[in-house]
Design an enzyme around this catalytic site. Sequence first.
Site, PDB file in Angstrom:
ATOM      1  N   MET A 131     109.749  62.409  -4.847  1.00 15.64           N
ATOM      2  CA  MET A 131     110.589  63.425  -5.459  1.00 15.64           C
ATOM      3  C   MET A 131     109.787  64.358  -6.351  1.00 15.64           C
ATOM      4  O   MET A 131     110.035  64.445  -7.557  1.00 15.64           O
ATOM      5  CB  MET A 131     111.705  62.760  -6.255  1.00 15.64           C
ATOM      6  N   PRO A 132     108.860  65.077  -5.796  1.00 14.03           N
ATOM      7  CA  PRO A 132     108.015  65.942  -6.639  1.00 14.03           C
ATOM      8  C   PRO A 132     108.782  67.147  -7.189  1.00 14.03           C
ATOM      9  O   PRO A 132     109.794  67.573  -6.629  1.00 14.03           O
ATOM     10  CB  PRO A 132     106.923  66.428  -5.677  1.00 14.03           C
ATOM     11  N   TYR A 133     108.230  67.661  -8.270  1.00  9.74           N
ATOM     12  CA  TYR A 133     108.709  68.888  -8.893  1.00  9.74           C
ATOM     13  C   TYR A 133     107.508  69.815  -9.013  1.00  9.74           C
ATOM     14  O   TYR A 133     106.466  69.427  -9.559  1.00  9.74           O
ATOM     15  CB  TYR A 133     109.288  68.589 -10.280  1.00  9.74           C
ATOM     16  N   THR A 141     112.179  67.287  -2.832  1.00 11.57           N
ATOM     17  CA  THR A 141     111.073  68.073  -3.400  1.00 11.57           C
ATOM     18  C   THR A 141     111.641  69.394  -3.911  1.00 11.57           C
ATOM     19  O   THR A 141     112.239  70.151  -3.155  1.00 11.57           O
ATOM     20  CB  THR A 141     109.980  68.334  -2.338  1.00 11.57           C
ATOM     21  N   PHE A 142     111.440  69.623  -5.213  1.00 10.55           N
ATOM     22  CA  PHE A 142     111.910  70.858  -5.847  1.00 10.55           C
ATOM     23  C   PHE A 142     110.724  71.806  -6.033  1.00 10.55           C
ATOM     24  O   PHE A 142     109.653  71.374  -6.453  1.00 10.55           O
ATOM     25  CB  PHE A 142     112.440  70.591  -7.258  1.00 10.55           C
TER      26      PHE A 142
END
Lengths: 67, 67, 67, 67, 67, 67
Positions: B1-3, B40-41
């Site tokens: 869940m990267p930002y 992924t945001f």
Amino acid sequence: MPYVNIKVTKEGVTAEQKARLIAGVTDLLRTVLGKNPATTFVIIDEVDTDNWGIAGEQVTLRRSRGM
Amino acid sequence: MPYVNIKVTKEGVTAEQKARLIAGVTDLLRTVLGKNPATTFVIIDEVDTDNWGIAGEQVTLRRSRGM
Amino acid sequence: MPYVNIKVTKEGVTAEQKARLIAGVTDLLRTVLGKNPATTFVIIDEVDTDNWGIAGEQVTLRRSRGM
Amino acid sequence: MPYVNIKVTKEGVTAEQKARLIAGVTDLLRTVLGKNPATTFVIIDEVDTDNWGIAGEQVTLRRSRGM
Amino acid sequence: MPYVNIKVTKEGVTAEQKARLIAGVTDLLRTVLGKNPATTFVIIDEVDTDNWGIAGEQVTLRRSRGM
Amino acid sequence: MPYVNIKVTKEGVTAEQKARLIAGVTDLLRTVLGKNPATTFVIIDEVDTDNWGIAGEQVTLRRSRGM
């Protein structure tokens, strides 16, 4: 290669004041840490007073009370 | 869940270019770290050239000198 | 002179993987927006799974359930 | 003296909703960690749907499909 | 009530140098914009040289070449 | 799909307190803005008291005076 982000409320900061902030912070990092100005970034964010809270309330509200 | 946060100067970035940045970064994180694109945001901030400093001066000033 | 911040959970990202993320993002900004790699910054933050929440719970908890 | 940054898509958040977010987060930090509201900052960033990506595409595109 | 975030590489910044950065930035904001030091926050992030990229490569690598 | 970043001083925040912050913020965004918890990110940064300044001085110093 420092990166500096300055957030202030959007209340009429002039281009000249921004220039002074950028020059001042860059000079501080050169003086204190020997950082190279050529790779020093300064980014200024101006935030709407509706979007900035302190003490649990919007700055807009505080300004309306003269704070 | 990267930002991922990408900051660039506000100088006419098109919606299509933003789409390519978003797709490209998301794909990179999937390829290198196996991150799920669904969480992924990617957030792109476009910063006024008056508000971005490098080498102790505003980008606006540098642009006026053709830099 | 773009600035990119990538946040991922701290789960064994290797130096080689970080190098690939940095090279990949820098190349993407050069390709899509013509940005100069010499003044492109990429900063990777690795965040403890106790300190990252999604869906209202810590990633640590989700990992313990095999998610 | 906590600092909280909330990023949401720019889709008609009202001043009253912002006030509730600011009050709610400030109260949460007081309750859970005993933090003093007087020095709790909350900054809300509203991000254009063209500038926010998830699952590798712009939110603008997802909204057009009713997501 | 400004908020300032300074990011530098983690290469032996001393507590005394941090104190000078904090005092210097706070004073700059008071001088240029009249901001109240009592509600000026300065946060310094020290970033591992493996996690900071410039010109498409890790600072660690550049340091090994004497840059 | 909100993104929330909470910064507090690194002074013994427990995993259970972090869980409460994550749950509380996620719930607030659902209640006030109808945001989907499944795509709500909360990231907590714990900052060394030497690296956090307020009123022009390090929190470490203030703590030593009982503030």
